[in-house]
Design an enzyme around this catalytic site. Structure first.
Site, PDB file in Angstrom:
ATOM      1  CD  GLU A 182      -1.450  -2.238   1.651  1.00  0.00           C
ATOM      2  OE1 GLU A 182      -0.196  -2.461   2.117  1.00  0.00           O
ATOM      3  OE2 GLU A 182      -2.297  -3.679   1.775  1.00  0.00           O
ATOM      4  CG  HIS A 223     -14.764  -3.868   2.584  1.00  0.00           C
ATOM      5  ND1 HIS A 223     -14.815  -3.698   1.265  1.00  0.00           N
ATOM      6  CD2 HIS A 223     -14.992  -5.274   3.287  1.00  0.00           C
ATOM      7  CE1 HIS A 223     -15.275  -4.472   0.803  1.00  0.00           C
ATOM      8  NE2 HIS A 223     -15.575  -5.811   2.181  1.00  0.00           N
ATOM      9  CD  GLN A 231      -7.776  -7.396   9.033  1.00  0.00           C
ATOM     10  OE1 GLN A 231      -7.707  -6.863   7.361  1.00  0.00           O
ATOM     11  NE2 GLN A 231      -6.942  -7.632   8.997  1.00  0.00           N
TER      12      GLN A 231
END
Lengths: 318, 277
Positions: free
Chosen positions: A63, A114, A126
């Protein structure tokens, strides 16, 4: 305000589906590039990748590099969309967002999927209840949190037109769709979804639906004005001041930590303007989540219609 | 204007003088790396290793020079001024309020500054992003990314190398200043990098090594890089930090500090001039 007609009969659709559809439609513009860090299916960029492979880059699980590469593309005049889950992007690559993107106003669009309770079963690490708080303090960055599937589509088209870096958060999974194709969308402009004179209920993201249901349920007892802040930065100060002055009581609800999120942003506006109000904030109360279905998490951690109703009743004392 | 190699070596010492003057003037900044890389920066721009035009700094067809290790910027600023990207007198505004010469560069803060850098490891990703666009759109321009060796300790750097290899970026040249020094000491003591060449080769890079103080050799190695196809290149530039000023050479204490007035006089006299001229 053209919302769906009946809140009892809403479609349930995923924000990311709307995003993927519009991304594909926008792909006709040759400046559009898409990068993803090993979440092609989950972030709904697969169709773009299939149709425009020359302007798509699979980055692997990296990322930090993804954000920097996007900055480099933007410096070459492209409009790169950076895709991952919010917990990784901007969670993992905040410094790259800050330095490589925001300092130089690189025209990068970061889409955090999400967010909130989205990755419910995956557990606390997460989930992303902190992303708005993280990015809201970054100069030059626009922060968008659409309400539902339809609004994500409008927002995606709008952030492409905006010249400069944008962070857009989307929650998961499928949620009720309350806005329609007719609902106007202007970056930075709040939406009054329901008129009322006693309490100003300021909401964003999936809490728009919960807020509307709460206002409806209180109908006849407490008169609630519901305002959707889809653009958290720059925030629509005048609309917040207007409703606060009118109602003198404000409730903010968001699928995010109370610290640093929309509630904080609203409070900053009101304090600056010296608008004296009673205020309640609905959101994550400085704790991490746990495994569970997203809807179970929202109930357990206090981001539901019932909690909003309780906050409103407390404020008005009835 | 074309320079001979020996003229370029002289120019590099003039660049070193400018660096000393800039740093002593503001009283802060990174001396060692900038002096050590002065020969390279001189060769890169004044030796014509990149196609850039001071009169048209954002020409679409220009080569992109990406500085990843932002603290080397005094060397790049001095060479850009020598090239005519901006007036030399502006060099003395380095690191001062209202200056375009930021302590770590910000994209387009000056003509010729392509990217924002500072936190290490970020320039290489931006360079890879540019090179992907350049390659896929079949552009003739190339990307040169300058990095420090300590910078290789950032994980992001290896993420970027993986992608550069995957995308077969032959239009990307990474230059690593292998001066064995970082703020906390020698790289091999702080966090060993060796065998660096082997690691880079394992990541798919074509690796060259060169004496970073020999401008003729630097020019030769750039000619070789242009013959590499289907993979990115890395040039390991072997340099001595503080090069040109005896009392600074190879000493870690000069990584992140500026000379005092007296030290600057001594440095400038060694470099062939005094501070007053």
């Amino acid at each position: 305000m053209q919302l769906v007609e009946d809140l009892d009969r809403v479609e349930v659709k995923a924000m990311r589906d709307g995003y993927g559809e519009v991304l594909l439609e926008l792909g006709k513009d040759e400046r559009m590039w898409v990068v993803v860090a090993d979440l092609m299916e989950s972030t709904r960029v697969k169709d773009f990748a299939k149709h425009y492979p020359d302007r798509f880059v699979e980055m692997g699980i990296a990322e930090q590099n993804m954000m920097g590469v996007a900055a480099g593309m933007a410096l070459e005049g492209k409009i790169p969309f950076v895709n991952s889950f919010a917990c990784f992007s901007p969670g993992r690559n905040y410094d790259q967002l800050r330095v490589s993107v925001c300092v130089g106003k690189a025209n990068v669009k970061v889409v955090g999927g999400h967010a909130g309770a989205g990755n419910g079963e995956d557990g606390a690490n997460q989930q992303s209840f902190e992303d708005v708080g993280m990015v809201r303090s970054l100069p030059n960055l626009v922060v968008v949190s659409p309400a539902d599937y339809e609004q994500v589509k409008r927002a995606t088209r709008a952030i492409v037109v905006h010249e400069g870096p944008v962070y857009m958060r989307m929650t998961a999974p499928a949620r009720p769709v309350v806005t329609s194709k007719m609902t106007p969308f202007v970056l930075g402009k709040a939406q009054v979804l329901r008129r009322g004179g006693e309490v100003g209920l300021i909401v964003s993201g999936a809490m728009v639906y919960e807020g509307l249901r709460a206002a409806e349920e209180l109908s006849g007892k407490v008169d609630v004005e519901v305002i959707n802040i889809h653009t958290i930065k720059p925030i629509d100060e005048s609309e917040i001041i207007r409703v606060a002055q009118k109602c003198k009581r404000v409730v903010v609800a968001e699928e995010h930590q109370i610290i640093g999120g929309l509630g904080s942003a609203v409070a900053e506006v009101l304090v600056k303007e010296g608008v004296g109000v009673k205020m309640r904030m609905v959101g994550m109360s400085d704790v991490f989540g746990e495994s569970g279905k997203p809807e179970e998490l929202l109930v357990k951690y206090g981001m539901s219609k019932e909690v909003i109703i309780k906050a409103i009743r407390e404020l008005v004392g009835k | 204007m074309r320079y001979t190699v020996s003229e370029l070596q002289e120019k590099a010492d003039e660049i070193r003088e400018e660096i000393i003057k800039m740093l002593v003037n503001v009283g802060s900044g990174h001396t060692g790396g900038a002096l050590g890389a002065a020969d390279f920066w001189t060769a890169l721009y004044l030796g014509g290793l990149v196609r850039v035009d001071p009169n048209n700094p954002w020409d679409e067809e220009r080569d992109r020079v990406v500085l990843s290790a932002g603290h080397y910027c005094p060397a790049q600023y001095a060479v850009l001024a020598e090239m005519g990207f901006f007036e030399k007198k502006e060099l003395m505004s380095l690191r001062q309020i209202n200056s375009r010469l930021q302590g770590h560069p910000v994209v387009r803060c000056l003509p010729g500054i392509e990217n924002t850098s500072g936190p290490l490891g970020q320039g290489i990703s931006q360079a890879v992003g540019m090179a992907i666009v350049g390659k896929r759109e079949r552009k003739q321009w190339r990307v040169v990314c300058f990095m420090g060796d300590g910078e290789q300790q950032e994980g992001q750097v290896w993420e970027a190398y993986m992608l550069a290899n995957k995308e077969k970026l032959a239009n990307l040249t990474v230059v690593i200043d292998r001066n064995n020094m970082q703020i906390d000491g020698r790289t091999e003591e702080v966090m060993p990098l060796e065998p660096l060449r082997t690691k880079l080769e394992a990541f798919g890079m074509e690796v060259f090594e060169v004496d970073g103080h020999n401008i003729g050799s630097i020019m030769e190695v750039f000619a070789k890089v242009r013959m590499v196809y289907e993979r990115p290149s890395v040039i390991l530039l072997h340099t001595i930090p503080g090069k040109g000023v005896g009392f600074m050479e190879g000493l870690v204490e000069w990584h992140g500090k500026a000379p005092s007035a007296a030290e600057a006089v001594e440095a400038l006299s060694e470099l062939g001039k005094t501070k007053d001229d």
